[in-house]
Structure formats: structure tokens, C-alpha cells
Enzyme design. Structure first.
Site, short mmCIF file in Angstrom:
data_model
loop_
_atom_site.label_atom_id
_atom_site.label_comp_id
_atom_site.label_asym_id
_atom_site.label_seq_id
_atom_site.Cartn_x
_atom_site.Cartn_y
_atom_site.Cartn_z
N GLU A 100 0.85 -1.20 0.00
CA GLU A 100 0.00 0.00 0.00
C GLU A 100 0.88 1.25 0.00
OE1 GLU A 100 -2.46 1.55 -0.74
OE2 GLU A 100 -4.04 1.47 0.78
N ASP A 101 0.33 2.35 -0.49
CA ASP A 101 1.11 3.60 -0.50
C ASP A 101 1.15 4.26 0.87
OD1 ASP A 101 -1.59 4.29 -0.59
OD2 ASP A 101 -1.37 5.76 -2.19
N ASP A 104 -3.54 5.84 6.52
CA ASP A 104 -3.92 7.12 7.12
C ASP A 104 -4.83 6.81 8.32
OD1 ASP A 104 -4.29 9.89 7.30
OD2 ASP A 104 -5.87 9.92 5.81
N PHE A 153 -0.61 16.37 4.40
CA PHE A 153 -0.95 15.82 3.10
C PHE A 153 0.28 15.74 2.19
CE2 PHE A 153 -2.66 15.70 -1.18
CZ PHE A 153 -3.58 14.68 -1.04
N ASP A 160 -1.43 10.83 -5.03
CA ASP A 160 -1.99 11.90 -5.84
C ASP A 160 -2.67 12.99 -5.02
OD1 ASP A 160 -4.28 10.16 -5.14
OD2 ASP A 160 -5.39 11.49 -6.47
N ARG A 166 1.08 11.86 -9.24
CA ARG A 166 1.55 10.48 -8.99
C ARG A 166 2.91 10.21 -9.62
NH1 ARG A 166 -2.77 7.58 -6.88
NH2 ARG A 166 -4.82 8.03 -7.75
P1 IMP Z 1 -7.23 5.33 5.05
O1 IMP Z 1 -8.38 4.38 4.95
O2 IMP Z 1 -7.65 6.61 5.69
O3 IMP Z 1 -6.03 4.74 5.73
O4 IMP Z 1 -6.93 5.72 3.57
C1 IMP Z 1 -5.77 5.49 2.90
C2 IMP Z 1 -5.88 6.07 1.50
O5 IMP Z 1 -6.14 7.49 1.56
C3 IMP Z 1 -4.57 5.92 0.79
O6 IMP Z 1 -4.50 4.72 0.06
C4 IMP Z 1 -4.55 7.15 -0.11
O7 IMP Z 1 -5.19 6.86 -1.33
C5 IMP Z 1 -5.35 8.19 0.63
N1 IMP Z 1 -4.48 9.14 1.36
C6 IMP Z 1 -4.36 9.27 2.70
N2 IMP Z 1 -3.49 10.22 3.03
C7 IMP Z 1 -3.03 10.74 1.86
C8 IMP Z 1 -2.06 11.77 1.53
O8 IMP Z 1 -1.45 12.44 2.39
N3 IMP Z 1 -1.86 11.97 0.20
C9 IMP Z 1 -2.50 11.30 -0.78
N4 IMP Z 1 -3.40 10.33 -0.52
C10 IMP Z 1 -3.66 10.04 0.80
#
Ligand code: IMP
Length: 176
Positions: A100-101, A104, A153, A160, A166
Site C-alpha cells: 500500500e502507499d 492514514d 498531506f 496523488d 503520482r
Molecule cells: P485510510 O483508509 O484513511 O487509511 O486511507 C488510505 C488512503 O487514503 C490511501 O490509500 C490514499 O489513497 C489516501 N491518502 C491518505 N493520506 C493521503 C495523503 O497524504 N496523500 C494522498 N493520498 C492520501
């Protein structure tokens, strides 16, 4: 500084630092997954660049597949639930490593882990390039974390802002 759409971002994690950390993660994985034939599940779109660089350094026999996640509103108060799109590979009895990238809130990842376990995976671990511990809303075990970052962020290296950024070759943070 770079401008992505209408916002300015500052350099945050350089190519060199990313590359060095990715080497370390791959080294650990090579040790821990030797002889286990893991199935790497790459979460698109954001993880494509991280996965590409990481997997070039993974030397154990492994399979690689890709998924996308679609969210939809549930009628109950649980909020958004992610649905796996395109998981072609059966995960039954496989040692799965999700790539995963960024984690959050962790909601995406915890739902994905549950779904893969329900489908009979022998084990499910997570490799995430970035993690924002302050934003975490659900307890989640992350075996491989590239960088823990503050709750700001970021874009680039797969991540992205509104579909853009990206392709940047390093990670940038939204300027204050
Ligand atoms: P989570 O369910 O809140 O952990 O969501 C994770 C997803 O939110 C990631 O796979 C990203 O696509 C997006 N995301 C969360 N933080 C960022 C950020 O700082 N930059 C870009 N995308 C983010």
C-alpha cells in the site's frame, strides 16, 4: 517546490532516502519470506511506484497481483466500506503481503485485511510506504513501514492530489 493543480508542495522524502529505505524493507522481506512463496497484493493506484521499486529488490519466489478498492456508503452508521475489485488470484492458504502507499485512518487497510482473511489467506501482512500514526482510527498491525510521517498531506511517488502528482519521483508535502 512543485505545484500540483492549485497547491504548492515542498520536498519531503528524497529519491535517495526512499531508495535506501526500500532496500532495507526488501532485505527484511527476503529474510522473512524465504521458502514461503508469498502473494503480493498491490493496491492500485497509489502503490504502483513503491511496489515496482520494492519488488525489484525482493529475491524470494513470489506471485504478484493487483487490486483496486471501491468505496460505497453503507446504509448503517459504519460509514464507508471498501470493496475489492479485480482480485483474480485465489488467496486461499496463501501467505499474503499487501503493498500500500499510505495508511492514514487505517480503515481501508483493516477492511482489506479482514476480507482477505475471510477468503482463507494463511496469513496477511502489510507493507506500506508511509504511515500517519496520529490519523489512525482503528488498531492495525503494520509489519513493514517505510516511514512514519506527521499528519500532513503528501503527494508524489504514486500518491496523488486530485488525480495529479503520482508521477513525481519523490514525496512532497503540502506547503504550510
Ligand atoms: P485510510 O483508509 O484513511 O487509511 O486511507 C488510505 C488512503 O487514503 C490511501 O490509500 C490514499 O489513497 C489516501 N491518502 C491518505 N493520506 C493521503 C495523503 O497524504 N496523500 C494522498 N493520498 C492520501
Amino acid at each position: 517546490m512543485v505545484t500540483v493543480k492549485d497547491k504548492v508542495f515542498a520536498p519531503f522524502i528524497s529519491q535517495e532516502v526512499l531508495s535506501q529505505r526500500i532496500d532495507e524493507l526488501a532485505e527484511t522481506m527476503n529474510r522473512e519470506y524465504r521458502g514461503r512463496n508469498p502473494l503480493f497484493v498491490v493496491v492500485l493506484n497509489g502503490a504502483f511506484m513503491f511496489a515496482s521499486d520494492l519488488l525489484k529488490k525482493v529475491e524470494v519466489d513470489c506471485c504478484v497481483t493487483f487490486i483496486r478498492l471501491a468505496s460505497y456508503e453503507q446504509t448503517q452508521s459504519t460509514g464507508k466500506v471498501k470493496q475489492i475489485l479485480g482480485l483474480g488470484e485465489p488467496v486461499q492458504d496463501r501467505e499474503v503481503v499487501i503493498i500500500e502507499d499510505i495508511v492514514d485512518t487505517g480503515l481501508t487497510m483493516s477492511q482489506l485485511i479482514s476480507q482477505l482473511k475471510e477468503q482463507g489467506a494463511a496469513s496477511v501482512e502489510v507493507a506500506t510506504l508511509l504511515h500517519k500514526p496520529e490519523a489512525l482510527k482503528t488498531p492495525i498491525s503494520l509489519r513493514y513501514v517505510g516511514f512514519e510521517i506527521e499528519n500532513r498531506f503528501v503527494v508524489g511517488y504514486g500518491l496523488d492530489y486530485d488525480g495529479l502528482g503520482r508521477n513525481l519521483d519523490a514525496v512532497y508535502v503540502l506547503a504550510e
